[in-house]
Write a protein that holds these residues in place. Structure first.
Motif, PDB file in Angstrom:
ATOM      1  N   THR A  63    -105.345 -17.450  38.441  1.00 19.67           N
ATOM      2  CA  THR A  63    -104.995 -17.206  39.329  1.00 19.67           C
ATOM      3  C   THR A  63    -104.724 -18.958  39.778  1.00 19.67           C
ATOM      4  OG1 THR A  63    -106.379 -16.463  40.455  1.00 19.67           O
ATOM      5  CG2 THR A  63    -105.745 -16.891  42.064  1.00 19.67           C
ATOM      6  N   PHE A  64    -103.382 -18.796  40.890  1.00 20.48           N
ATOM      7  CA  PHE A  64    -102.255 -20.014  40.327  1.00 20.48           C
ATOM      8  C   PHE A  64    -101.279 -19.950  41.918  1.00 20.48           C
ATOM      9  CE2 PHE A  64    -100.218 -18.403  37.306  1.00 20.48           C
ATOM     10  CZ  PHE A  64     -98.599 -17.713  37.483  1.00 20.48           C
ATOM     11  N   THR A  65    -100.966 -21.218  41.976  1.00 21.60           N
ATOM     12  CA  THR A  65    -100.274 -21.230  43.622  1.00 21.60           C
ATOM     13  C   THR A  65     -98.663 -22.593  42.975  1.00 21.60           C
ATOM     14  OG1 THR A  65    -102.171 -21.306  45.145  1.00 21.60           O
ATOM     15  CG2 THR A  65     -99.735 -21.567  45.637  1.00 21.60           C
ATOM     16  N   VAL A  66     -97.633 -21.454  43.008  1.00 18.67           N
ATOM     17  CA  VAL A  66     -96.439 -22.251  42.562  1.00 18.67           C
ATOM     18  C   VAL A  66     -95.591 -22.721  44.207  1.00 18.67           C
ATOM     19  CG1 VAL A  66     -94.562 -22.405  41.321  1.00 18.67           C
ATOM     20  CG2 VAL A  66     -96.323 -20.929  40.592  1.00 18.67           C
ATOM     21  N   SER A  67     -95.369 -23.461  44.211  1.00 21.77           N
ATOM     22  CA  SER A  67     -93.863 -23.835  45.244  1.00 21.77           C
ATOM     23  C   SER A  67     -92.544 -23.904  44.531  1.00 21.77           C
ATOM     24  CB  SER A  67     -95.137 -25.338  45.875  1.00 21.77           C
ATOM     25  OG  SER A  67     -95.820 -25.748  46.374  1.00 21.77           O
ATOM     26  N   LEU A  68     -92.228 -23.285  45.493  1.00 16.44           N
ATOM     27  CA  LEU A  68     -90.825 -23.406  44.838  1.00 16.44           C
ATOM     28  C   LEU A  68     -89.972 -23.945  45.960  1.00 16.44           C
ATOM     29  CD1 LEU A  68     -90.654 -19.531  43.091  1.00 16.44           C
ATOM     30  CD2 LEU A  68     -91.008 -22.331  42.839  1.00 16.44           C
ATOM     31  N   TYR A 120     -86.566 -16.529  40.465  1.00 14.22           N
ATOM     32  CA  TYR A 120     -86.932 -17.338  39.767  1.00 14.22           C
ATOM     33  C   TYR A 120     -88.201 -16.446  38.562  1.00 14.22           C
ATOM     34  CZ  TYR A 120     -86.354 -21.113  42.491  1.00 14.22           C
ATOM     35  OH  TYR A 120     -85.872 -22.111  43.468  1.00 14.22           O
ATOM     36  N   LEU A 127     -91.558 -16.406  36.218  1.00 13.33           N
ATOM     37  CA  LEU A 127     -92.622 -17.157  35.534  1.00 13.33           C
ATOM     38  C   LEU A 127     -93.228 -16.487  34.552  1.00 13.33           C
ATOM     39  CD1 LEU A 127     -94.556 -16.985  39.415  1.00 13.33           C
ATOM     40  CD2 LEU A 127     -93.114 -19.293  38.611  1.00 13.33           C
TER      41      LEU A 127
END
Length: 82
Positions: free
Chosen positions: A7-12, A18, A20
């Motif tokens: 689990t991870f958070t990505v800020s675009l 995009y 991943l």
């Protein structure tokens, strides 16, 4: 974790599409890919939208009923003691 979940958070910051990619660090093998589309941010204002509701008449009516009820209690107590 031990069950293989990640689990991870990505800020675009910009709108666009995009990809991943999850890669095994030991072998370099691609484990999963996921395409993500980020929509452009809509223009917003600092105030809430006006919905047409005006609470002042309702608040005044409720306050008036409260005053009438309190007055009725006072009158009833005075009649009872007299």
């Amino acid at each position: 974790n031990a069950s293989g979940d990640a689990t991870f958070t990505v800020s675009l910051a910009s709108a666009g599409t995009y990809t991943l990619v999850a890669t095994d660090t030991a072998s370099g093998a691609v484990l999963s890919t996921q395409a993500v589309t980020v929509a452009a941010a809509s223009a917003s204002s600092s105030t809430l939208a006006y919905t047409g509701a005006d609470p002042l008449p309702i608040l005044l009516g409720a306050g008036g009923l409260l005053v009438l009820g309190a007055g009725g209690v006072v009158v009833a107590k005075r009649r009872k003691t007299a």
